[in-house]
Design an enzyme around this catalytic site. Structure first.
Site, PDB file in Angstrom:
ATOM      1  N   GLY A  42       1.166  -0.999   0.069  1.00 33.31           N
ATOM      2  CA  GLY A  42       0.428   0.447  -0.374  1.00 33.31           C
ATOM      3  C   GLY A  42       0.427   1.075   0.044  1.00 33.31           C
ATOM      4  N   GLU A  97       4.421   4.955   4.754  1.00 33.89           N
ATOM      5  CA  GLU A  97       2.909   3.730   4.781  1.00 33.89           C
ATOM      6  C   GLU A  97       1.808   4.832   4.640  1.00 33.89           C
ATOM      7  OE1 GLU A  97       2.122   1.036   5.209  1.00 33.89           O
ATOM      8  OE2 GLU A  97       1.229   0.825   6.691  1.00 33.89           O
ATOM      9  N   ASP A  98       0.721   3.743   4.442  1.00 41.97           N
ATOM     10  CA  ASP A  98      -0.082   5.008   3.132  1.00 41.97           C
ATOM     11  C   ASP A  98      -0.942   4.567   4.660  1.00 41.97           C
ATOM     12  OD1 ASP A  98      -1.079   1.880   3.714  1.00 41.97           O
ATOM     13  OD2 ASP A  98      -1.700   1.323   2.475  1.00 41.97           O
ATOM     14  N   ASP A 101      -3.988   2.762  10.646  1.00 44.68           N
ATOM     15  CA  ASP A 101      -5.883   2.296  10.718  1.00 44.68           C
ATOM     16  C   ASP A 101      -5.735   1.596  12.402  1.00 44.68           C
ATOM     17  OD1 ASP A 101      -8.386   1.891  11.023  1.00 44.68           O
ATOM     18  OD2 ASP A 101      -8.214  -0.578  10.560  1.00 44.68           O
ATOM     19  N   ASP A 157      -6.120  -0.587  -1.369  1.00 39.47           N
ATOM     20  CA  ASP A 157      -6.952  -2.069  -1.838  1.00 39.47           C
ATOM     21  C   ASP A 157      -7.874  -2.165  -1.297  1.00 39.47           C
ATOM     22  OD1 ASP A 157      -5.545  -3.434  -0.261  1.00 39.47           O
ATOM     23  OD2 ASP A 157      -6.427  -4.937  -0.941  1.00 39.47           O
TER      24      ASP A 157
HETATM   25  P1  IMP Z   1      -3.429  -1.045  11.310  1.00 39.43           P
HETATM   26  O1  IMP Z   1      -2.407  -2.628  11.288  1.00 39.43           O
HETATM   27  O2  IMP Z   1      -4.498  -1.806  11.622  1.00 39.43           O
HETATM   28  O3  IMP Z   1      -3.223   0.042  11.347  1.00 39.43           O
HETATM   29  O4  IMP Z   1      -3.337  -1.689   9.394  1.00 39.43           O
HETATM   30  C1  IMP Z   1      -2.433  -1.166   8.341  1.00 39.43           C
HETATM   31  C2  IMP Z   1      -3.060  -2.041   6.884  1.00 39.43           C
HETATM   32  O5  IMP Z   1      -4.052  -2.313   7.427  1.00 39.43           O
HETATM   33  C3  IMP Z   1      -2.476  -0.453   6.434  1.00 39.43           C
HETATM   34  O6  IMP Z   1      -1.222  -0.225   5.747  1.00 39.43           O
HETATM   35  C4  IMP Z   1      -3.245  -0.547   4.979  1.00 39.43           C
HETATM   36  O7  IMP Z   1      -2.646  -1.191   4.161  1.00 39.43           O
HETATM   37  C5  IMP Z   1      -4.516  -1.389   5.844  1.00 39.43           C
HETATM   38  N1  IMP Z   1      -5.800  -0.854   5.606  1.00 39.43           N
HETATM   39  C6  IMP Z   1      -5.917   0.293   6.692  1.00 39.43           C
HETATM   40  N2  IMP Z   1      -7.175   0.900   6.463  1.00 39.43           N
HETATM   41  C7  IMP Z   1      -7.523   1.019   5.318  1.00 39.43           C
HETATM   42  C8  IMP Z   1      -8.544   1.292   4.515  1.00 39.43           C
HETATM   43  O8  IMP Z   1      -9.282   2.366   4.924  1.00 39.43           O
HETATM   44  N3  IMP Z   1      -8.234   1.028   2.539  1.00 39.43           N
HETATM   45  C9  IMP Z   1      -7.075   0.239   2.611  1.00 39.43           C
HETATM   46  N4  IMP Z   1      -6.202   0.005   3.649  1.00 39.43           N
HETATM   47  C10 IMP Z   1      -6.619  -0.029   5.099  1.00 39.43           C
HETATM   48 MG    MG Z   2       0.545  -1.109   4.024  1.00 36.90          MG
END
Ligand code: IMP
Ligand code: MG
Length: 174
Positions: A42, A97-98, A101, A157
């Site tokens: 991402g 990072e993208d 979350d 994605d």
């Molecule tokens: P986390 O570990 O929950 O912070 O999420 C990490 C990864 O989940 C991010 O780097 C994204 O690749 C993916 N992600 C989280 N939220 C979204 C979203 O709204 N759209 C697309 N990918 C997401």
């Molecule tokens: Mg990611």
């Protein structure tokens, strides 16, 4: 299946914001070299657009983490599935990072990278969704704070599709 996509942040807005972040990083690291780590998959579009606009020397590397969650939510278990080529000891590292979350992915990656002895370790994310945070993560450079909606485009994605959209959108009725 054809989902309807609504634009949340236009291509021009994203690019203008990226230029601002790149300018800030260039000032913050004046006279130094940066090692930018793009997080696959991402973070790739953001990482390339960002580093293109940074005016201090940049070394580029990539890392991949998987969280084996559902299509729209990461699980609690995060694994490194592709490691760096570069040695980051003594380097100015910026993780690119993208989106942050829950914060679980970044927490694992940052803890792992910190143990390798970089000179400094900064986090740069295109989007931050703070409402969803489960694990505390300090963000050094952020593009946009977004509401609790599942976003796509600019690297992000939905079931591996839409990464190549040049803007950030939301899927209606997804
Ligand atoms: P986390 O570990 O929950 O912070 O999420 C990490 C990864 O989940 C991010 O780097 C994204 O690749 C993916 N992600 C989280 N939220 C979204 C979203 O709204 N759209 C697309 N990918 C997401
Ligand atoms: Mg990611």
């Amino acid at each position: 299946m054809k989902e309807q996509i609504q634009v949340m942040i236009s291509e021009d807005e994203v690019n203008a914001r990226i230029a601002k972040i790149a300018a800030q990083i260039s000032v913050d690291f004046q006279g130094e070299e940066i090692l930018a780590i793009g997080i696959l998959r991402g973070g790739v579009y953001f990482c390339t657009e960002l580093t293109k606009r940074i005016t201090v020397p940049v070394i580029l590397d990539f890392m991949e983490a998987s969280s084996y969650g559902s299509a729209t939510e990461s699980s609690g278990t995060v694994h490194i599935t592709k490691d760096l080529i570069e040695d980051i000891a003594g380097k100015n590292v910026i993780v690119v990072e993208d989106i942050i979350d829950t914060g679980r992915t970044l927490r694992l990656l940052l803890d792992n990278l910190r143990a390798r002895g970089p000179k400094c370790l900064k986090l740069c994310t295109l989007l931050d969704k703070p409402e969803r945070r489960v694990v505390e993560v300090a963000v050094d450079y952020n593009g946009f704070v977004v509401p609790n909606k599942f976003v796509i485009g600019y690297g992000m994605d939905y079931e591996q599709r839409y990464r190549n959209l040049p803007y950030i959108g939301v899927i209606e009725d997804a």
